[in-house]
Scaffold this motif. Structure first.
Motif, PDB file in Angstrom:
ATOM      1  N   TRP A   1      -7.814   1.977   8.603  1.00  0.00           N
ATOM      2  CA  TRP A   1      -8.946   1.084   8.327  1.00  0.00           C
ATOM      3  C   TRP A   1      -9.207   0.240   9.574  1.00  0.00           C
ATOM      4  O   TRP A   1      -8.479   0.331  10.565  1.00  0.00           O
ATOM      5  CB  TRP A   1      -8.632   0.199   7.092  1.00  0.00           C
TER       6      TRP A   1
ATOM      7  N   ALA B   1     -13.530  -6.448   7.092  1.00  0.00           N
ATOM      8  CA  ALA B   1     -12.969  -5.110   7.309  1.00  0.00           C
ATOM      9  C   ALA B   1     -14.012  -4.028   7.103  1.00  0.00           C
ATOM     10  O   ALA B   1     -14.857  -4.127   6.208  1.00  0.00           O
ATOM     11  CB  ALA B   1     -11.805  -4.870   6.352  1.00  0.00           C
TER      12      ALA B   1
ATOM     13  N   PHE C   1      -1.915 -11.511  -8.229  1.00  0.00           N
ATOM     14  CA  PHE C   1      -2.249 -11.292  -6.821  1.00  0.00           C
ATOM     15  C   PHE C   1      -1.151 -11.839  -5.906  1.00  0.00           C
ATOM     16  O   PHE C   1      -0.722 -11.170  -4.967  1.00  0.00           O
ATOM     17  CB  PHE C   1      -3.610 -11.926  -6.472  1.00  0.00           C
TER      18      PHE C   1
ATOM     19  N   GLN D   1       1.980  -9.491  -6.262  1.00  0.00           N
ATOM     20  CA  GLN D   1       1.922  -8.081  -5.868  1.00  0.00           C
ATOM     21  C   GLN D   1       1.173  -7.828  -4.565  1.00  0.00           C
ATOM     22  O   GLN D   1       1.447  -6.844  -3.887  1.00  0.00           O
ATOM     23  CB  GLN D   1       1.217  -7.271  -6.973  1.00  0.00           C
TER      24      GLN D   1
ATOM     25  N   HIS E   1      -2.315  -8.923   1.862  1.00  0.00           N
ATOM     26  CA  HIS E   1      -3.729  -9.317   1.909  1.00  0.00           C
ATOM     27  C   HIS E   1      -3.895 -10.834   1.958  1.00  0.00           C
ATOM     28  O   HIS E   1      -3.179 -11.558   1.278  1.00  0.00           O
ATOM     29  CB  HIS E   1      -4.476  -8.804   0.675  1.00  0.00           C
TER      30      HIS E   1
ATOM     31  N   LEU F   1      -9.351 -10.109   2.130  1.00  0.00           N
ATOM     32  CA  LEU F   1     -10.163  -9.900   0.929  1.00  0.00           C
ATOM     33  C   LEU F   1     -11.014 -11.118   0.554  1.00  0.00           C
ATOM     34  O   LEU F   1     -11.575 -11.168  -0.540  1.00  0.00           O
ATOM     35  CB  LEU F   1      -9.256  -9.513  -0.251  1.00  0.00           C
TER      36      LEU F   1
ATOM     37  N   ARG G   1     -18.807  -6.643   0.491  1.00  0.00           N
ATOM     38  CA  ARG G   1     -18.773  -5.374   1.233  1.00  0.00           C
ATOM     39  C   ARG G   1     -19.366  -4.239   0.399  1.00  0.00           C
ATOM     40  O   ARG G   1     -19.226  -4.209  -0.817  1.00  0.00           O
ATOM     41  CB  ARG G   1     -17.335  -5.044   1.630  1.00  0.00           C
TER      42      ARG G   1
ATOM     43  N   ALA H   1     -11.844   0.694   1.182  1.00  0.00           N
ATOM     44  CA  ALA H   1     -10.931   1.708   1.734  1.00  0.00           C
ATOM     45  C   ALA H   1     -11.575   2.508   2.859  1.00  0.00           C
ATOM     46  O   ALA H   1     -11.498   3.730   2.892  1.00  0.00           O
ATOM     47  CB  ALA H   1     -10.398   2.611   0.642  1.00  0.00           C
TER      48      ALA H   1
ATOM     49  N   LEU I   1     -12.765  -0.051  -7.657  1.00  0.00           N
ATOM     50  CA  LEU I   1     -11.757  -1.024  -7.218  1.00  0.00           C
ATOM     51  C   LEU I   1     -10.491  -0.882  -8.072  1.00  0.00           C
ATOM     52  O   LEU I   1      -9.370  -0.828  -7.553  1.00  0.00           O
ATOM     53  CB  LEU I   1     -12.346  -2.435  -7.348  1.00  0.00           C
TER      54      LEU I   1
ATOM     55  N   LYS J   1      -6.326   8.297  -1.268  1.00  0.00           N
ATOM     56  CA  LYS J   1      -6.216   8.379   0.196  1.00  0.00           C
ATOM     57  C   LYS J   1      -4.737   8.639   0.516  1.00  0.00           C
ATOM     58  O   LYS J   1      -3.988   7.696   0.796  1.00  0.00           O
ATOM     59  CB  LYS J   1      -6.694   7.057   0.805  1.00  0.00           C
TER      60      LYS J   1
ATOM     61  N   SER K   1      -1.946   6.500   2.461  1.00  0.00           N
ATOM     62  CA  SER K   1      -2.446   5.150   2.719  1.00  0.00           C
ATOM     63  C   SER K   1      -1.311   4.128   2.747  1.00  0.00           C
ATOM     64  O   SER K   1      -0.320   4.262   2.046  1.00  0.00           O
ATOM     65  CB  SER K   1      -3.450   4.769   1.630  1.00  0.00           C
TER      66      SER K   1
ATOM     67  N   MET L   1      -1.381   1.375   1.525  1.00  0.00           N
ATOM     68  CA  MET L   1      -1.387   0.581   0.286  1.00  0.00           C
ATOM     69  C   MET L   1      -0.733   1.400  -0.822  1.00  0.00           C
ATOM     70  O   MET L   1      -1.140   2.517  -1.094  1.00  0.00           O
ATOM     71  CB  MET L   1      -2.820   0.215  -0.089  1.00  0.00           C
ATOM     72  N   PRO L   2       0.311   0.837  -1.469  1.00  0.00           N
ATOM     73  CA  PRO L   2       0.998   1.603  -2.525  1.00  0.00           C
ATOM     74  C   PRO L   2       0.177   1.660  -3.808  1.00  0.00           C
ATOM     75  O   PRO L   2      -0.789   0.913  -3.970  1.00  0.00           O
ATOM     76  CB  PRO L   2       2.293   0.808  -2.736  1.00  0.00           C
TER      77      PRO L   2
ATOM     78  N   LEU M   1     -10.361 -10.987  -8.956  1.00  0.00           N
ATOM     79  CA  LEU M   1     -11.004 -10.388  -7.771  1.00  0.00           C
ATOM     80  C   LEU M   1     -12.525 -10.488  -7.851  1.00  0.00           C
ATOM     81  O   LEU M   1     -13.204 -10.534  -6.816  1.00  0.00           O
ATOM     82  CB  LEU M   1     -10.588  -8.916  -7.618  1.00  0.00           C
TER      83      LEU M   1
HETATM   84  C1  HEC Z   1       2.116  -2.952   1.432  1.00  0.00           C
HETATM   85  C2  HEC Z   1       0.880  -3.612   1.717  1.00  0.00           C
HETATM   86  C3  HEC Z   1      -0.160  -3.737   0.631  1.00  0.00           C
HETATM   87  C4  HEC Z   1      -0.014  -4.267  -0.628  1.00  0.00           C
HETATM   88  C5  HEC Z   1       1.241  -4.831  -1.271  1.00  0.00           C
HETATM   89  C6  HEC Z   1      -1.334  -4.229  -1.216  1.00  0.00           C
HETATM   90  N1  HEC Z   1      -2.226  -3.685  -0.364  1.00  0.00           N
HETATM   91 FE1  HEC Z   1      -4.195  -3.465  -0.673  1.00  0.00          FE
HETATM   92  N2  HEC Z   1      -4.388  -2.536   1.106  1.00  0.00           N
HETATM   93  C7  HEC Z   1      -3.378  -2.357   2.026  1.00  0.00           C
HETATM   94  C8  HEC Z   1      -3.866  -1.592   3.140  1.00  0.00           C
HETATM   95  C9  HEC Z   1      -3.085  -1.156   4.362  1.00  0.00           C
HETATM   96  C10 HEC Z   1      -5.213  -1.323   2.855  1.00  0.00           C
HETATM   97  C11 HEC Z   1      -6.172  -0.490   3.689  1.00  0.00           C
HETATM   98  C12 HEC Z   1      -6.068   0.909   3.180  1.00  0.00           C
HETATM   99  C13 HEC Z   1      -7.003   1.873   3.803  1.00  0.00           C
HETATM  100  O1  HEC Z   1      -8.232   1.662   3.734  1.00  0.00           O
HETATM  101  O2  HEC Z   1      -6.519   2.872   4.334  1.00  0.00           O
HETATM  102  C14 HEC Z   1      -5.508  -1.935   1.586  1.00  0.00           C
HETATM  103  C15 HEC Z   1      -6.778  -1.937   0.990  1.00  0.00           C
HETATM  104  C16 HEC Z   1      -7.083  -2.668  -0.127  1.00  0.00           C
HETATM  105  C17 HEC Z   1      -8.421  -2.870  -0.623  1.00  0.00           C
HETATM  106  C18 HEC Z   1      -9.705  -2.345   0.016  1.00  0.00           C
HETATM  107  C19 HEC Z   1     -10.234  -3.395   0.961  1.00  0.00           C
HETATM  108  C20 HEC Z   1     -11.397  -2.949   1.789  1.00  0.00           C
HETATM  109  O3  HEC Z   1     -12.194  -3.802   2.164  1.00  0.00           O
HETATM  110  O4  HEC Z   1     -11.497  -1.759   2.091  1.00  0.00           O
HETATM  111  C21 HEC Z   1      -8.320  -3.636  -1.720  1.00  0.00           C
HETATM  112  C22 HEC Z   1      -9.475  -4.140  -2.575  1.00  0.00           C
HETATM  113  C23 HEC Z   1      -6.934  -3.918  -1.927  1.00  0.00           C
HETATM  114  N3  HEC Z   1      -6.208  -3.314  -0.939  1.00  0.00           N
HETATM  115  C24 HEC Z   1      -6.445  -4.656  -2.978  1.00  0.00           C
HETATM  116  C25 HEC Z   1      -5.080  -4.849  -3.220  1.00  0.00           C
HETATM  117  C26 HEC Z   1      -4.562  -5.476  -4.402  1.00  0.00           C
HETATM  118  C27 HEC Z   1      -5.403  -6.023  -5.516  1.00  0.00           C
HETATM  119  C28 HEC Z   1      -3.213  -5.463  -4.276  1.00  0.00           C
HETATM  120  C29 HEC Z   1      -2.188  -5.952  -5.266  1.00  0.00           C
HETATM  121  C30 HEC Z   1      -2.210  -5.340  -6.566  1.00  0.00           C
HETATM  122  C31 HEC Z   1      -2.897  -4.833  -3.010  1.00  0.00           C
HETATM  123  N4  HEC Z   1      -4.055  -4.470  -2.407  1.00  0.00           N
HETATM  124  C32 HEC Z   1      -1.625  -4.701  -2.504  1.00  0.00           C
HETATM  125  C33 HEC Z   1      -2.094  -2.809   1.921  1.00  0.00           C
HETATM  126  C34 HEC Z   1      -1.553  -3.376   0.782  1.00  0.00           C
END
Ligand code: HEC
Ligand SMILES: [Cu+2]
Length: 342
Positions: free
Chosen positions: A138, A155, A261, A264, A269, A284, A290, A294, A305, A316, A319, A321-322, A338
């Protein structure tokens, strides 16, 4: 048998004409089409270069094919058809051929250098500077300001004022990526430890698709972004909105979604105005402003979402993000929280 080999270039031209050309014309409607159209002064010279090179290649291919064809059809009277006859002027043809190629190639070197010079610098001082950092998979987008309160982080979306040159500083947080908005400019690599630069300018307002064009791992194909060009006034309004912290007046301490939030998501973020300050993932703060999430993968709807939060790994693969296995209760509270991030 040997003659069949000589037919190869001719076949190549035929295949080009029959298969590639119609596809190329069709692809000109695709979001990433490049040298067929351009929408700004940084892209125009390279577009002409593309046309000139493609046109010249086709013309040369046709000439060579025709020459080969005549040679094949012409009846050979000599006993050894493959020898070059010095007396008969055979060598002269080789000199002429090499000479013509050399002159054409030299001309192209000069032309290409002139193009490089033309696109190296914007015609006027850039109206603003944006820093874009490539991550697996990203893009972090930052609008710097001397006053930290005016600093914007977003982003996968670059908002720019129409008709003005914008300088883009390109960095990488991990591996080599490359930044490319085909309709607005050529591509530039993002190399860890270096700051590369390029400038873009859009003549008309609209959305221009960009893509990472340096293979960077599993998510490379899904590492897209958008440049959104708008009138200078609309751009100012967008900046003002982005500068605000999230949810002014929102009481976080009692909100169950905020708790989920913080438990987790906040490790990765950030949401400005709250205690969430993670930097591994996209900021975020103004998530709902936006168009996509992703890195261009999904349109930004509540349904997408929710899917993304629970199944990022299927949507993805690889990724950073888990997946999150949240209870119905937790995901409902999180989604509600959110939805405040305008
Ligand atoms: C281990 C790190 C990690 C955690 C914990 C995590 N994320 Fe993410 N998140 C990411 C990453 C890295 C991306 C970008 C992924 C991509 O686009 O390849 C992402 C992308 C996102 C996006 C998209 C944002 C965009 O503008 O594209 C959202 C919404 C989001 N996460 C929400 C959450 C939420 C809600 C949680 C908790 C439930 C969470 N994330 C937990 C790492 C994390
Ligand atoms: Cu890539």
């Amino acid at each position: 048998m040997k003659h069949n080999l000589y037919m190869m270039p001719f076949l190549a031209v035929l295949i080009t004409l029959i298969v590639v050309l119609p596809n190329a014309v069709q692809a000109s409607e695709a979001p990433l089409n490049y040298f067929l159209h351009s929408y700004g002064p940084a892209a125009r010279p390279t577009m002409y270069l593309g046309w000139v090179l493609a046109g010249l290649s086709v013309v040369i291919c046709i000439i060579i094919s025709l020459l080969l064809l005549t040679a094949l059809i012409r009846k050979r009277s000599r006993s050894d058809p493959y020898s070059i006859d010095r007396e008969g002027g055979g060598l002269l043809w080789i000199y002429i051929g090499t000479g013509i190629s050399t002159i054409i190639l030299f001309g192209l070197v000069i032309y290409a250098s002139m193009i490089l010079n033309q696109v190296a610098k914007p015609p006027q001082t850039p109206a603003l500077t944006v820093t874009v950092t490539g991550y697996d998979w990203w893009w972090k987008v930052e609008y710097e300001h001397d006053d930290p309160a005016q600093h914007i982080i977003t982003a996968n979306e670059l908002h720019i004022p129409v008709g003005l040159p914008v300088l883009i500083k390109l960095k990488s947080a991990d591996v080599i990526h490359a930044f490319w908005v085909p309709k607005l400019a050529g591509k530039t690599q993002m190399i860890p430890g270096l700051v590369n630069q390029q400038w873009i300018q859009a003549d008309v307002s609209g959305v221009y698709t960009g893509q990472c064009v340096q293979f960077c791992g599993a998510g490379h194909a899904h590492m897209g972004f958008e440049v959104i060009a708008k009138s200078p006034q609309e751009f100012e309004d967008w900046q003002d909105a982005q500068r605000k912290t999230a949810m002014p007046g929102f009481e976080t301490s009692e909100d169950p979604g905020y708790k989920v939030f913080m438990d987790q998501c906040a490790g990765c973020h950030a949401i400005r105005g709250t205690e969430a300050a993670g930097t591994h993932g996209p900021d975020l703060t103004h998530l709902n402003s936006r168009r996509k999430i992703a890195a261009g993968l999904l349109t930004n709807t509540p349904g997408h979402l929710k899917k993304w939060i629970m199944n990022a790994q299927e949507l993805k693969p690889g990724s950073r993000m888990p997946n999150f296995a949240l209870s119905d209760h937790e995901i409902a509270a999180l989604m509600l929280f959110l939805s405040n991030l305008d």
